[in-house]
Design a protein around this motif. Structure first.
Motif, PDB file in Angstrom:
ATOM      1  N   VAL A 216      16.839  43.169   8.216  1.00 39.57           N
ATOM      2  CA  VAL A 216      18.030  43.161   7.967  1.00 39.57           C
ATOM      3  C   VAL A 216      19.257  44.522   8.588  1.00 39.57           C
ATOM      4  O   VAL A 216      20.847  44.288   8.958  1.00 39.57           O
ATOM      5  N   ALA A 217      18.073  45.420   7.607  1.00 39.25           N
ATOM      6  CA  ALA A 217      18.980  47.110   8.129  1.00 39.25           C
ATOM      7  C   ALA A 217      19.508  47.835   9.643  1.00 39.25           C
ATOM      8  O   ALA A 217      20.130  47.628  10.080  1.00 39.25           O
ATOM      9  N   TRP A 218      18.417  46.853  10.430  1.00 38.85           N
ATOM     10  CA  TRP A 218      19.434  47.038  11.663  1.00 38.85           C
ATOM     11  C   TRP A 218      19.740  45.647  12.192  1.00 38.85           C
ATOM     12  O   TRP A 218      19.460  45.721  13.841  1.00 38.85           O
ATOM     13  N   GLY A 219      19.540  45.334  11.481  1.00 37.72           N
ATOM     14  CA  GLY A 219      20.781  43.918  11.694  1.00 37.72           C
ATOM     15  C   GLY A 219      20.151  43.058  13.168  1.00 37.72           C
ATOM     16  O   GLY A 219      20.288  41.813  13.329  1.00 37.72           O
ATOM     17  N   GLU A 220      18.775  42.856  12.488  1.00 36.71           N
ATOM     18  CA  GLU A 220      17.493  41.743  13.698  1.00 36.71           C
ATOM     19  C   GLU A 220      16.951  40.598  12.622  1.00 36.71           C
ATOM     20  O   GLU A 220      15.744  40.801  12.169  1.00 36.71           O
ATOM     21  N   PRO A 221      17.669  40.101  11.689  1.00 36.85           N
ATOM     22  CA  PRO A 221      16.583  39.743   9.921  1.00 36.85           C
ATOM     23  C   PRO A 221      15.701  38.345  11.096  1.00 36.85           C
ATOM     24  O   PRO A 221      14.317  38.184  10.095  1.00 36.85           O
ATOM     25  N   GLY A 222      15.926  37.757  12.338  1.00 38.90           N
ATOM     26  CA  GLY A 222      14.769  37.296  13.145  1.00 38.90           C
ATOM     27  C   GLY A 222      15.160  35.751  12.055  1.00 38.90           C
ATOM     28  O   GLY A 222      16.191  34.728  11.571  1.00 38.90           O
ATOM     29  N   LEU A 223      14.103  35.040  12.347  1.00 40.84           N
ATOM     30  CA  LEU A 223      13.927  33.841  11.964  1.00 40.84           C
ATOM     31  C   LEU A 223      14.536  33.265  10.149  1.00 40.84           C
ATOM     32  O   LEU A 223      14.870  32.524   9.991  1.00 40.84           O
ATOM     33  N   LEU A 224      13.780  34.561   9.502  1.00 37.40           N
ATOM     34  CA  LEU A 224      13.880  34.601   7.928  1.00 37.40           C
ATOM     35  C   LEU A 224      15.276  34.515   7.677  1.00 37.40           C
ATOM     36  O   LEU A 224      15.729  33.943   6.106  1.00 37.40           O
ATOM     37  N   GLY A 225      15.940  35.157   8.291  1.00 39.69           N
ATOM     38  CA  GLY A 225      17.820  35.339   7.681  1.00 39.69           C
ATOM     39  C   GLY A 225      17.790  36.106   7.024  1.00 39.69           C
ATOM     40  O   GLY A 225      16.304  36.957   5.939  1.00 39.69           O
ATOM     41  N   SER A 226      19.297  36.825   6.936  1.00 40.73           N
ATOM     42  CA  SER A 226      19.485  37.905   5.864  1.00 40.73           C
ATOM     43  C   SER A 226      19.255  37.629   4.369  1.00 40.73           C
ATOM     44  O   SER A 226      19.008  38.310   3.757  1.00 40.73           O
ATOM     45  N   TYR A 227      19.723  35.609   3.955  1.00 37.95           N
ATOM     46  CA  TYR A 227      20.234  36.066   3.036  1.00 37.95           C
ATOM     47  C   TYR A 227      18.436  35.860   2.228  1.00 37.95           C
ATOM     48  O   TYR A 227      18.313  35.985   0.451  1.00 37.95           O
ATOM     49  N   ALA A 228      17.193  35.699   3.130  1.00 49.29           N
ATOM     50  CA  ALA A 228      15.520  35.494   2.581  1.00 49.29           C
ATOM     51  C   ALA A 228      15.450  37.148   1.742  1.00 49.29           C
ATOM     52  O   ALA A 228      14.715  37.432   0.986  1.00 49.29           O
ATOM     53  N   ALA A 229      16.698  38.615   2.579  1.00 50.23           N
ATOM     54  CA  ALA A 229      15.879  39.793   1.723  1.00 50.23           C
ATOM     55  C   ALA A 229      16.818  39.823   0.684  1.00 50.23           C
ATOM     56  O   ALA A 229      16.582  41.183  -0.184  1.00 50.23           O
ATOM     57  N   THR A 230      17.849  39.213  -0.296  1.00 46.74           N
ATOM     58  CA  THR A 230      18.250  39.146  -0.964  1.00 46.74           C
ATOM     59  C   THR A 230      17.331  39.860  -2.429  1.00 46.74           C
ATOM     60  O   THR A 230      17.674  40.861  -2.972  1.00 46.74           O
TER      61      THR A 230
END
Length: 272
Positions: A216-230
């Motif tokens: 996510v920090a690199w702008g490449e969250p992939g399948l999981l999506g950025s919200y999953a990194a909350t």
């Protein structure tokens, strides 16, 4: 005489307390064995197409779970919404998907579902500059409370059910939180059978969560999506959506995560 009455009352209460789980089990078995209403079958075909993709034995089990869920969990309309059987069955079918494999009760801490016509607004405290805490208004599609409530937007419930392969399902998401919150709080680590299983879960989830945050920090969250990194709780809830709706991709791209979820849910949706 009064003492005898008090003793008899105490014995009656103890007897009821001991018998209640057995009586509840009998009541649930009776509900599961009742014929599934034809009108409800039509609602499932129209509103929850994922049900038709389940193996026949799981379709049958799901219908029994739906009957118990709807008998025990009131769904209350909010914001002027009148709750219909279409709404109730659509919600229950998706809420019961996570219960298909493992025997874990019917969301024992859940008292009621609050259903809004669309996104609902809540106030959340945020840390403002200078250390000041302010309320921030947010529009949500769903929310799960430790106090025994799930809040849902009917618009989002309906959209999530309509496309069972888009990986976005607000009901599965919020009811995954309920499974996580059964211990009193949500941290992405729902109770498992053994300490060893819990240790493996924690290691796999933490490694994957850290890797996601890096992507996510690199702008490449992939399948999981950025919200999953909350946070870990949202990570588990998003994974649960993908597990039931995009299992082939999840298994292919994150095999260790898929294996942990398959063990937790006692299901293998990639094989359906």
């Amino acid at each position: 005489m009064a003492l005898v009455f008090v003793l008899l009352l105490g014995l009656a209460l103890i007897a009821w307390w001991l018998a209640e789980p057995w009586l509840r089990s009998l009541r649930r078995a009776r509900l599961r064995n009742q014929p599934f209403p034809a009108a409800w079958r039509r609602i499932l075909r129209r509103r929850v197409p994922q049900v038709a993709t389940l193996p026949p034995d799981l379709q049958l089990r799901l219908k029994g779970l739906i009957q118990v869920f709807l008998a025990e969990k009131p769904i209350i309309g909010c914001g002027g919404l009148t709750v219909t059987d279409e709404m109730r069955v659509t919600i229950a079918a998706q809420a019961c998907l996570p219960l298909l494999g493992a025997t874990r009760g019917y969301y024992p801490a859940l008292r009621q579902v609050l259903l809004y016509p669309g996104a609902f607004v809540v106030n959340r405290p945020v840390n403002a500059p200078g250390g000041v805490v302010q309320d921030q208004r947010r529009a949500l599609a769903g929310e799960s409370w430790v106090q025994g409530q799930v809040l849902l937007s009917w618009e989002d419930v309906r959209a999530g059910a309509a496309d069972p392969r888009d990986g976005q399902n607000v009901v599965i998401h919020e009811f995954a939180h309920q499974l996580d919150q059964v211990k009193g709080h949500a941290n992405g680590a729902p109770p498992l059978a053994t300490a060893q299983a819990q240790a493996v879960w924690s290691r796999v989830m933490q490694n994957e969560f850290d890797a996601l945050q890096t992507r996510v920090a690199w702008g490449e969250p992939g399948l999981l999506g950025s919200y999953a990194a909350t946070d870990p709780a949202e990570f588990f809830a998003v994974l649960s959506e993908l597990f039931f709706e995009r299992p082939y991709e999840l298994r292919a791209q994150h095999a260790a995560l898929y294996a942990e979820l398959a063990n937790f849910y006692r299901l293998n949706p990639a094989a359906w």
